[in-house]
Scaffold this active site. Sequence first.
Site, short mmCIF file in Angstrom:
data_model
loop_
_atom_site.label_atom_id
_atom_site.label_comp_id
_atom_site.label_asym_id
_atom_site.label_seq_id
_atom_site.Cartn_x
_atom_site.Cartn_y
_atom_site.Cartn_z
N GLU A 197 -5.42 -11.10 -1.27
CA GLU A 197 -6.38 -11.04 -0.16
C GLU A 197 -7.88 -11.06 -0.43
O GLU A 197 -8.70 -10.18 -0.15
CB GLU A 197 -5.98 -9.74 0.65
CG GLU A 197 -4.56 -9.66 0.93
CD GLU A 197 -4.24 -8.12 1.83
OE1 GLU A 197 -3.17 -7.71 1.64
OE2 GLU A 197 -5.07 -7.44 2.27
N GLU A 226 0.85 -1.21 -0.02
CA GLU A 226 -0.14 0.07 -0.21
C GLU A 226 0.80 1.33 -0.12
O GLU A 226 0.80 2.26 0.95
CB GLU A 226 -1.25 -0.04 1.14
CG GLU A 226 -1.89 -1.33 0.77
CD GLU A 226 -3.01 -1.33 2.44
OE1 GLU A 226 -3.57 -2.41 2.52
OE2 GLU A 226 -2.98 -0.44 3.16
#
Length: 367
Positions: free
Chosen positions: A269, A163
């Site tokens: 994920e 991220e």
Amino acid sequence: MKSILKKSISFTILWIFSSLLLLLAVSGCSFESPQKSGLKEASPFPIGGAIEIRQIAKDTVLKKIIQENFNSITATSDMKMYNILPQEGNYNWRQADSLVSFSTKDNLRLFGHTLVWHSGTPEWVAEKGSKDSLWLAHFLKEYIQTYVGKYKGQVAAWDVVNEGFETQGGDYRKSLWFEVLGKDYIANAFRYTHEADPEAELFYNDFNLERDTSKLNGVLSMVEELKQNGVPITGLGVQMHLRMDIPNALIRESVRKMAATGLKIHFSELDIIFNTHDDTRKGGVQLYKELTPEMLKQQAAKYKEVALIYREEVPESQQFGITFWDFTDRDTWINPFFGLNDWPTIFDENLKPKPAFYGFKEGLQAE
Ligand code: G3I
């Protein structure tokens, strides 16, 4: 007399057993053991599940689901910096060591999540690093090489940076790492990791890349720049925290662009929610009061489509695999994080496979 009786009893048992087998054969249901009917057997690429090692220690049903369906595991929290180095100089290897022994014993690929992440950075690092850029630059190298070096050859791949781009749009995230060290912290993190374990696959991982085109383009130009500068990035992870309302065509187009980088592609994920949110904590919007059979059917179709998109858009040589995040509706991070009541995974609250499980499996096996 006794022997005649014995013969007729064994004959009766034999007759019952063979007619049962015949019945099963005629009814077409396979006598596959649970091991044989798991997702990992149905898949041409690795299938993973994200866990916390403490769950496995006490939950035999959860452990069985992993052993029957997954050949790869990721730690949802145990391998993050705040857990590995909670205080300066005090490395905590307990959970990571347990994950390595569990993965070795059960022949599971261990995926290292994650080395550098703004939300995973402990307070003491932020405190010290924000005042001393030389210290932070040195710390980054020392932390990565101590950690990756310790598990060299035992962790197959790492989310080196997680991220690193803003939640929305194509800009670098204004994190401690970016603000103090500039964007080169990303390239350096990859170089340090590669030096510590040259065999490990090295990923950049982020979310909303399948639906935020400007963010995807920002990440793809970073990837091109890293490759041009000889930075040892080998994989791109897209988290795939999906919503039912994200168009399949957009997901497919985005995955096609990701695969065009030539990097290994990891749906890292995966979960699919019915409700919606604004990507912030407690930012959930509850659209559905209850889960209906029709919703379950639609979710199964969406999971099938995700598996098909991966198989059709990612060349086999780049198929690193698909990992489910918190793969039961009982443990999902979605509800506590967004303040929602949702049903995003492939196993229900009672750890029973949902239509989504079979939908995904169909997507893995469709001709
Ligand atoms: O282990 C402590 C426990 O001792 C303590 O009693 C409990 C209460 O505070 O906290 C426990 O730690 C929690 C940890 O999960 C383990 O359950 C942390 O507070 C909590 O912040 C942590 O949340 C994890 C979060 O990342 C932050 O690391 C979530 O489980 C995990 O699902 C989430 O995963 C992220 C990915 O890394 C990146 N992509 C998004 C994804 C979801 O947010």
